[in-house]
Design an enzyme around this catalytic site. Structure first.
Site, short mmCIF file in Angstrom:
data_model
loop_
_atom_site.label_atom_id
_atom_site.label_comp_id
_atom_site.label_asym_id
_atom_site.label_seq_id
_atom_site.Cartn_x
_atom_site.Cartn_y
_atom_site.Cartn_z
N GLY A 1 -15.63 6.85 -13.64
CA GLY A 1 -16.42 7.10 -12.44
C GLY A 1 -17.18 5.88 -11.99
N TYR A 2 -16.46 4.86 -11.57
CA TYR A 2 -17.11 3.62 -11.11
C TYR A 2 -17.03 3.48 -9.58
CZ TYR A 2 -17.06 1.66 -15.95
OH TYR A 2 -17.24 1.41 -17.29
N THR A 3 -15.82 3.52 -9.04
CA THR A 3 -15.58 3.12 -7.66
C THR A 3 -16.22 4.09 -6.66
OG1 THR A 3 -13.49 2.14 -8.33
CG2 THR A 3 -13.76 2.58 -5.99
N THR B 1 -9.36 8.67 -10.99
CA THR B 1 -8.00 9.16 -11.14
C THR B 1 -7.84 10.30 -12.12
OG1 THR B 1 -7.31 6.96 -10.56
CG2 THR B 1 -5.65 8.33 -11.56
N GLU C 1 -10.68 -5.30 -22.46
CA GLU C 1 -10.03 -4.13 -21.84
C GLU C 1 -8.79 -4.54 -21.07
OE1 GLU C 1 -13.15 -2.52 -19.45
OE2 GLU C 1 -14.40 -2.16 -21.22
N GLU D 1 -7.41 -11.06 -5.76
CA GLU D 1 -8.25 -12.09 -5.14
C GLU D 1 -9.57 -12.24 -5.92
OE1 GLU D 1 -6.58 -9.73 -3.50
OE2 GLU D 1 -5.06 -11.10 -2.72
#
Lengths: 399, 412
Positions: free
Chosen positions: A135-137, A169, A251, A382
């Site tokens: 649960g980051y983005t 996800t 990771e 990027e």
């Protein structure tokens, strides 16, 4: 070779213990990893009942919690074995369950969590009983994670959490949400984020599906006054961002999946040996031959560098940006592979699984769709290049 | 023999068909790190880029004093076994040294002598010949060039066209070999030829100044090191035939395969230098009021170079380690050369892009590496050659049907 000199060894398993571990794992997977379980990830990304059962057996057989202390359900073993585990799954093009808990939540809890939190979660992760989702983005915080807006406000023994996550996800099948939220509005943004373990089914959480080009389901997750007990705060408040990135090179290396391509390339080669193109053997087609050969060369080189980086990892050497370089190389390689395969297979390469004419069961078509995200998720190529530029090459930061 | 390299080379008594060591080990060891450091320091002082520019245009490549110093450091016989007066070092040790040779952009007879020449004698000559030639080579007293007749610069033995006439014991050679590296510097030309008597490949040693031998310069992008060697009725003595012709083709092929890996190492070193130079420049050079290295476009160029470099380096090390293990597969040579060729080309291109106008000037070092890349990428097989090697291994010959027909036609 004179005594004391060693020849470079690119095999992952090198000690007798590691080879025994690899054999035991391989036997286990031959027996337990059914085609159905293997394909749950690419097809739907959910762990169905079979996947859940498989994960428990993986835990029961002692393949989870490698290197964690025994009192938290750990099974001993070295980081080399953890590497062998993830590489063996990748070699079989299978989804190794619960990477969030194994690689992120578990290690962070082990390093920073309270005794209570360690006892509550680590044994269940090691037993394969619980799945964590990341649960980051957030909509305003993709590559720029520190821009996240989700708020966790202290209220007595609880935090009240509000806001929205996106591209989470695993949330529709995970038991727990490994959640980053802002706990301070005044501090500099990197020093205002905390990590929580939230029951994914807690009241106030809404999970809406997002369907992707690659066929995977991901989710938008909404928090509306979700009450989380302070014991579910991981480590110190406002240290979450540092916990998130402290092991990121590790990771990225552990998540490297380049060896997945070995199996794919072998199947493509076998197909080319017998297939016809416009009535002539595809194996004689000059451009197709060159594409295939170049894929072999590039895969070998990527695996060689990856093996060196994994060696640094297992030996506890300093890793400045090797994990990020491996991720960059691998993600871009897989995209090129997908396009090379499509070009070799021509019109038939566009056929999806289910068509009786689809070569490689539609894998080239699926791979071309599914690899689009690889240079975006987990850090865009990027942003990762920026990271390597200043961490690996010591170039000045973009002001 | 007081230098660190000589010292460590002397300690390193090893045969290259050695046993496997039972621990995963994937970084350079202390001796290799020492070889790298001391070679880097020595070459920075003894062979700065001004000298590299001069050497490029000098047919002899390296002057005698420098050659002597390199021999004293133990470089000439680095992979020559101790029983032939060499250091008996591992192939990976040689690869590390060659990286530094490439890093310093040293062209000239070192590669043709210490790599192609030494390996050809080691694998294709017989024992008394090895005992007589290799110790002299290791001491720095012999420069070699392999006059392999092929327009593919040492890739394919099947294209040899020099002929050895059928005069018992002392055949005469005629024909031509093109793109012979460092022929003008060599004391001995090693010349593979087809024996007219039986069609077998044999290896002869000839003196470059012997009657009937004519060298003509083939000026290349790389400089003045390539020659056409034309042979007109060149006499050989019985002792000039190296090895048994039953073993010549296999021995030379092995030498060429290992030389290809060695060339990869040289390219990795050149590519490393280009990256080092570009990054150093990007940190200092200011435009629009800030170092250009702070611009993401420049950063991304540099990282692309690093990605290519690391992959090229580690596949080269894998191939070198396979040689040390006595298990070098032709497909690994092909993969390594493909990756190094393509990586070096892209790295030099991006290096030029980062360096801007200054890198286009001959007085800058970038042109040395551009030139080196152009020559190295055709040496021992170009990308297309090696792609075809790999494709043939994976998919079979590109046109067996045609070949079979042709053979039937020839038979009837």
């Amino acid at each position: 070779m004179s005594p004391g000199r060693r020849i470079l060894d690119f095999e992952l398993a090198s000690t007798p213990e590691e080879r025994a571990f690899q054999r035991r794992l391989s036997d286990f997977l031959d027996r337990e990893l059914t085609e159905e379980v293997r394909r749950q990830h690419p097809l739907d990304l959910g762990l169905g009942p079979e996947g859940r059962e498989f994960m428990r057996r993986l835990g029961a057989a002692g393949f989870l919690g490698i290197g964690w202390p025994e009192q938290y359900g750990g099974v001993g073993g070295s980081i080399a074995m953890e590497i062998i585990l993830s590489q063996e799954f990748a070699r079989r093009e299978a989804y190794l369950p619960n990477s969030v808990a194994r690689l992120m939540a578990g290690p962070v809890i082990l390093r920073h969590g309270s005794e209570r939190m360690k006892c509550e979660f680590l044994p269940r992760i090691a037993a394969g009983e619980v799945e964590f989702g990341l649960g980051y983005t957030e909509p305003p915080a993709g590559s720029d994670l520190a821009a996240m807006q989700m708020r966790a406000v202290r209220d007595g023994e609880y935090y009240i959490i509000n806001g929205q996550k996106v591209f989470n996800t695993q949330s529709h099948f995970a038991d727990y949400h490994w959640l980053a939220a802002r706990t301070d509005v005044d501090a500099p943004r990197h020093r205002a984020i905390s990590l929580f373990v939230v029951d994914q089914r807690a009241p106030g959480i809404t999970i809406n599906p997002i369907h992707t080009l690659g066929g995977e389901r991901t989710n938008a997750v909404f928090y509306d006054d979700v009450k989380v007990h302070e014991s579910r705060l991981v480590g110190e408040p406002n240290r979450g961002f540092y916990y998130m990135i402290e092991a990121i090179e590790h990771e990225r290396l552990m998540l490297s999946q380049n060896i997945r391509l070995r199996n794919f390339l072998d199947r493509l080669t076998n197909y080319m040996r017998t297939a016809l193109r416009d009535g002539a053997p595809l194996a004689k087609h000059p451009a197709a031959r060159q594409r295939l050969a170049r894929m072999e060369a590039e895969l070998e080189a990527a695996l060689c560098f990856e093996a060196h980086a994994l060696f640094l990892l297992r030996e506890g050497k300093t890793i400045e940006s090797e994990g990020t370089v491996v991720k960059l190389v691998g993600s871009e390689l897989r995209q090129r592979f997908a396009y090379d395969a499509l070009d070799i297979l021509g019109a038939f390469g566009r056929l999806e699984e289910g068509s009786k004419w689809a070569p490689l069961m539609g894998e080239a078509a699926r791979m071309s769709r599914a690899t689009v995200i690889e240079t975006i998720g987990g850090g865009t190529s990027e942003v990762l290049r920026n990271v390597v530029a200043y961490r690996g090459l010591r170039l000045p930061r973009d002001p | 023999m007081s230098s660190p390299i000589a010292a460590c080379a002397c300690r390193a008594i090893r045969d290259r068909s050695s046993q496997r060591v039972d621990v995963m080990y994937l970084q350079l060891d202390e001796e290799q790190t020492l070889i790298r450091q001391s070679a880097r320091e020595f070459l920075a002082q003894a062979f700065p880029s001004e000298r590299a520019r001069a050497a490029r245009l000098d047919p002899r490549g390296i002057d005698d004093a420098l050659w002597r110093q390199m021999a004293d450091l133990g470089w000439m016989g680095l992979v020559v076994p101790e029983r032939y007066g060499g250091a008996g070092a591992s192939f990976l040790d040689l690869a590390v040294l060659l990286e530094e040779i490439g890093h310093a952009s040293m062209t000239g007879p070192f590669f043709s002598t210490a790599v192609t020449g030494a390996l050809s004698i080691l694998y294709a000559a017989d024992e008394p010949q090895r005992r007589s030639l290799l110790p002299v080579l290791a001491r720095g007293g012999l420069k070699l060039a392999l006059a392999l007749d092929t327009q593919r610069a040492g890739f394919d033995l099947s294209t040899v066209s020099v002929r050895a006439t059928n005069s018992a014991g002392a055949p005469r050679l005629y024909g031509a070999a093109l793109f012979v590296a460092d022929a003008a510097a060599a004391d001995i030309l090693l010349c593979p030829a087809i024996r007219e008597a039986d069609g077998a490949l044999a290896l002869y040693r000839i003196a470059p100044d012997a009657s009937g031998v004519s060298l003509s310069a083939m000026p290349t992008i790389g400089g003045a090191h390539h020659y056409a060697v034309e042979l007109t009725n060149v006499e050989t003595a019985a002792a000039d035939t190296l090895g048994q012709s039953t073993e010549t083709a296999d021995g030379l092929q092995r030498a060429l395969s290992e030389a290809a890996v060695a060339k990869c190492a040289e390219m990795v070193g050149g590519a490393q230098r280009v990256l080092d130079t570009a990054v150093a420049y990007a940190r200092e050079r200011e435009q629009f009021g800030r170092p250009i290295g702070s611009f993401q476009a420049i950063q991304h160029h540099c990282v692309n170079m690093l990605m290519d470099l690391e992959c090229a380096r580690w596949i080269t090390y894998k191939a070198a380690a396979a040689i040390d293990r006595g298990a070098l597969e032709p497909s690994l040579v092909a993969k390594a050369k493909i990756c190094c060729n393509e990586a070096y080309r892209r790295i030099v291109r991006l290096g030029h892009q980062v360096m801007g106008g200054i890198g286009y000037c001959e007085e800058h070092e970038m042109p040395l590496y551009f030139r080196h890349a152009r020559m190295a990428e055709t040496a021992f097989g170009d990308v297309d050659d090696h792609l075809e090697v790999l494709a043939t291994q994976l998919l079979g010959d590109k046109s067996p049907a045609v070949t079979e027909q042709a053979m039937k036609g020839a038979a009837s």
